[in-house]
Design an enzyme around this catalytic site. Structure first.
Site, PDB file in Angstrom:
ATOM      1  N   PRO A 165       0.808  -1.229   0.000  1.00 15.81           N
ATOM      2  CA  PRO A 165       0.000   0.000   0.000  1.00 15.81           C
ATOM      3  C   PRO A 165       0.837   1.272   0.000  1.00 15.81           C
ATOM      4  O   PRO A 165       0.299   2.359  -0.228  1.00 15.81           O
ATOM      5  CB  PRO A 165      -0.822  -0.132   1.281  1.00 15.81           C
ATOM      6  CG  PRO A 165       0.008  -0.992   2.179  1.00 15.81           C
ATOM      7  CD  PRO A 165       0.702  -1.970   1.272  1.00 15.81           C
ATOM      8  N   LYS A 166       2.148   1.159   0.249  1.00 11.90           N
ATOM      9  CA  LYS A 166       2.993   2.352   0.330  1.00 11.90           C
ATOM     10  C   LYS A 166       3.863   2.541  -0.912  1.00 11.90           C
ATOM     11  O   LYS A 166       4.658   3.475  -0.967  1.00 11.90           O
ATOM     12  CB  LYS A 166       3.877   2.273   1.580  1.00 11.90           C
ATOM     13  CG  LYS A 166       3.084   2.315   2.883  1.00 11.90           C
ATOM     14  CD  LYS A 166       4.010   2.325   4.098  1.00 11.90           C
ATOM     15  CE  LYS A 166       3.204   2.391   5.396  1.00 11.90           C
ATOM     16  NZ  LYS A 166       4.078   2.405   6.590  1.00 11.90           N
ATOM     17  N   SER A 167       3.717   1.679  -1.896  1.00  9.75           N
ATOM     18  CA  SER A 167       4.517   1.817  -3.113  1.00  9.75           C
ATOM     19  C   SER A 167       4.132   3.075  -3.876  1.00  9.75           C
ATOM     20  O   SER A 167       2.955   3.460  -3.915  1.00  9.75           O
ATOM     21  CB  SER A 167       4.317   0.604  -4.035  1.00  9.75           C
ATOM     22  OG  SER A 167       4.934  -0.544  -3.504  1.00  9.75           O
ATOM     23  N   GLY A 168       5.127   3.706  -4.496  1.00  9.90           N
ATOM     24  CA  GLY A 168       4.868   4.846  -5.362  1.00  9.90           C
ATOM     25  C   GLY A 168       4.075   5.938  -4.681  1.00  9.90           C
ATOM     26  O   GLY A 168       4.459   6.469  -3.639  1.00  9.90           O
ATOM     27  N   GLY A 223       2.926  -3.324  -6.952  1.00  9.45           N
ATOM     28  CA  GLY A 223       3.732  -2.285  -6.319  1.00  9.45           C
ATOM     29  C   GLY A 223       4.873  -1.903  -7.240  1.00  9.45           C
ATOM     30  O   GLY A 223       4.731  -1.929  -8.464  1.00  9.45           O
ATOM     31  N   GLY A 224       6.017  -1.592  -6.654  1.00  9.85           N
ATOM     32  CA  GLY A 224       7.169  -1.179  -7.434  1.00  9.85           C
ATOM     33  C   GLY A 224       8.258  -2.231  -7.496  1.00  9.85           C
ATOM     34  O   GLY A 224       8.076  -3.381  -7.056  1.00  9.85           O
ATOM     35  N   ASP A 225       9.407  -1.816  -8.024  1.00  8.47           N
ATOM     36  CA  ASP A 225      10.545  -2.727  -8.139  1.00  8.47           C
ATOM     37  C   ASP A 225      11.027  -3.206  -6.775  1.00  8.47           C
ATOM     38  O   ASP A 225      11.545  -4.318  -6.646  1.00  8.47           O
ATOM     39  CB  ASP A 225      11.696  -2.033  -8.875  1.00  8.47           C
ATOM     40  CG  ASP A 225      11.340  -1.687 -10.313  1.00  8.47           C
ATOM     41  OD1 ASP A 225      10.428  -2.327 -10.866  1.00  8.47           O
ATOM     42  OD2 ASP A 225      11.979  -0.774 -10.876  1.00  8.47           O
ATOM     43  N   GLU A 230      11.969  -7.667  -2.999  1.00 12.28           N
ATOM     44  CA  GLU A 230      11.762  -8.284  -1.685  1.00 12.28           C
ATOM     45  C   GLU A 230      11.254  -9.716  -1.830  1.00 12.28           C
ATOM     46  O   GLU A 230      11.718 -10.637  -1.143  1.00 12.28           O
ATOM     47  CB  GLU A 230      10.756  -7.440  -0.897  1.00 12.28           C
ATOM     48  CG  GLU A 230      10.546  -7.894   0.531  1.00 12.28           C
ATOM     49  CD  GLU A 230       9.582  -6.986   1.283  1.00 12.28           C
ATOM     50  OE1 GLU A 230       8.744  -7.522   2.037  1.00 12.28           O
ATOM     51  OE2 GLU A 230       9.666  -5.756   1.111  1.00 12.28           O
TER      52      GLU A 230
END
Length: 576
Positions: A165-168, A223-225, A230
């Site tokens: 939920p915190k990506s980008g 999400g992101g890279d 991870e």
């Protein structure tokens, strides 16, 4: 499941409604916003064309999201679902729906992908609604399409999904909400976990048993890279068993000393995969690398989404979701990065990390360190931190050893003795990039190694503004061609990019070329570029700070090795 008598009855009715054998069906049906069409269905796909009474008019109804062709042919490789829609309305006009030529009938819907006319790599959702007065006809067509879709090879049935939920910009959950219906229509079961902290996905994946893991066809990161990295490390750190990357003989020695450390030989490059030691087992269940079925998926919702752009060609959640449900596959190189020493005076305590895209030192490490102070700014923190680091203009004294590898060509008529997987090796380091771009069905990535490898360690030392090691091109919105335009996804090579200490103006010139399409950021005298499957790094400062896929890695001594095609992605490669 219908019993045998029911199936016989349905097949008998089928012959009454369709012409020809069951393997190739045809009937007249109505297509919404087109009219009556001759519909055909066989083992490769479905098609339709206007009935004799219809005018081939391509005018569309006001408000439709995409244009439905009056005549079309769709392969099953592009279809991901078919469903009955019960009783409903069909617009029978080829002209505007305001003509009020609607009719009520039984409906069925075919869901497929459609390539953008402006950019082939961008895929749209295509929905075709058909109608017929006989409900059984609709049901039999849908069942036949489903039976053909079930025969499509490699399509996932069950996926483990992680949403950060915190990506980008923090909209990953909204992105998943947009693409989730695609998985539902395709009848793909999804077990969704919304991560609650950094390392949450790593912990869950690394703690899963092999039996639990192979109950899924793959893992999807929304999400992101960073989230992808991870999950990748969670899987490989607990299952990928191989030797440390090769390093030069004097790598472990302090200045002026001879090395007594036992290190792998260069000939062990990629030996882990070839010799079958890259697997582990629990509960009598083996999980090997590369895995013939298990794949990773990545739906973009991060700050840069470089991996998605490099593997699909676009930064689009719908496109990525369609790649996944349609069961696309592409191999991906993975670099194993070993941190040997944190500082110059620390003990040797190797820790292993993995990356699919990039690891960088100097400018790159300083930017990620500086950006941590401004997380509240979101993705804009990278621009702000980059400007501060650029103005600081710090250089670092380092030594790099890289493995120069040649492949002995098995073709007696060939005069080229320095090809690896069909591409130029690091011999001839200053040659201009030929820009053989990695794409769908890439010949470079699909070409096997050509014979036994010959290798030797080469060394360079100096003061550098940055050191970058790219496994792929690392394209993103700030660097449309990436760090290396001709880097490939599965050729077994990484690209070392070393920027020597130079003036502010020259470094800005280099960065400007990175930021524009068609630039030549490697064609500068102060830039060194090496293709290699392995390298070793030593800092001559107090410590070293690396950027490993957006995460800070402190390493004074570090080495890396590429494993060719170690994992597979639900992707097709850019359609260039």
């Amino acid at each position: 499941m219908e019993d045998e008598n029911t199936l016989i009855a349905e097949n008998s009715t089928l012959n009454d409604h369709f012409n020809g054998e069951l393997s190739e069906l045809s009937s007249r049906v109505f297509l919404d916003r087109v009219g009556e069409v001759n519909f055909s269905l066989n083992s490769t796909g479905l098609s339709w064309k206007p009935a004799d009474s219809q005018i081939d008019d391509k005018s569309s109804c006001i408000g439709r999201k995409y244009h439905i062709e009056s005549a079309a042919e769709i392969k099953f490789s592009d279809v991901y679902a078919a469903e009955s829609a019960d009783w409903g309305s069909i617009c029978q006009s080829t002209r505007c729906c305001f003509m009020h030529q609607d009719s009520e009938m039984y409906l069925f819907v075919v869901h497929a992908m459609q390539r953008s006319k402006a950019k082939a790599s961008l895929w749209h959702l295509a929905e075709y609604t058909f109608g017929h007065s006989d409900q059984l006809v609709c049901k039999l067509i849908v069942n036949k399409i489903k039976s053909y879709l079930a025969k499509q090879i490699g399509r996932p049935k069950s996926l483990l999904v992680f949403v950060n939920p915190k990506s980008g910009k923090g909209n990953s959950q909204n992105v998943w909400g947009v693409v989730a219906p695609i998985f539902s229509r395709a009848k793909v079961r999804t077990q969704v976990t919304v991560t609650e902290r950094a390392g949450h996905a790593f912990d869950l994946v690394s703690s899963m048993t092999n039996r639990e893991l192979i109950s899924f066809d793959g893992i999807v990161a929304v999400g992101g890279d960073g989230l992808f990295n991870e999950i990748l490390n969670g899987l490989l750190s607990s299952r990928f068993k191989t030797k440390y990357p090769p390093v030069p003989p004097d790598f472990m020695a302090s200045p002026g000393e001879e090395s007594s450390a036992s290190v792998p030989y260069p000939s062990e490059i990629n030996a882990g995969i070839e010799d079958g030691v890259c697997s582990t087992a629990d509960e009598d269940v083996e999980f090997s690398f590369p895995h013939e079925r298990f794949r990773f998926g990545l739906i973009p919702a991060g700050s840069t989404d470089a991996i998605v752009i490099c593997t699909t060609g676009v930064r689009d959640p719908i496109t990525s979701a369609l790649h996944i449900v349609l069961g696309k596959r592409i191999g991906l190189d993975i670099a194993q990065v070993v941190k040997w020493k944190t500082t110059m005076n620390s003990d040797i305590e190797p820790s292993v990390h993995y990356t699919a895209s990039f690891v960088g030192y100097g400018f790159y490490g300083d930017v990620i360190t500086e950006s941590e102070k401004y997380r509240w700014m979101g993705p804009k923190r990278y621009d702000f931190a980059g400007t501060k680091v650029f103005l600081r203009h710090s250089s670092y004294e380092v030594e790099l050893s890289y493995l120069d590898v040649k492949s002995k060509n098995t073709d007696p008529d060939s005069k080229d003795d320095d090809l690896i997987g069909g591409v130029e090796s690091s011999q001839g380091l200053k040659r201009k990039c030929e820009r053989i771009i990695c794409r769908t069905n890439c010949k470079v990535c699909n070409t096997p190694y050509t014979g036994m490898m010959k290798s030797k360690w080469l060394k360079t030392r100096g003061n550098f503004l940055s050191v970058g090691a790219a496994v792929m091109s690392c394209r993103n919105e700030r660097a449309p061609d990436g760090l290396v335009a001709d880097a490939h996804l599965a050729d077994g090579l990484l690209h070392l990019i070393l920027v020597k200490n130079c003036s502010h103006a020259l470094y800005l010139w280099h960065l400007t070329h990175l930021a524009k399409k068609g630039g030549s950021p490697l064609d500068f005298k102060f830039v060194e570029h090496y293709k290699t499957p392995a390298f070793a790094f030593t800092s001559y400062g107090k410590e070293g700070v690396w950027n490993l896929d957006g995460e800070i890695l402190r390493a004074h001594k570090l080495s890396a090795q590429v494993f060719r095609g170690l994992i597979s992605l639900f992707a097709n490669g850019p359609e260039v």
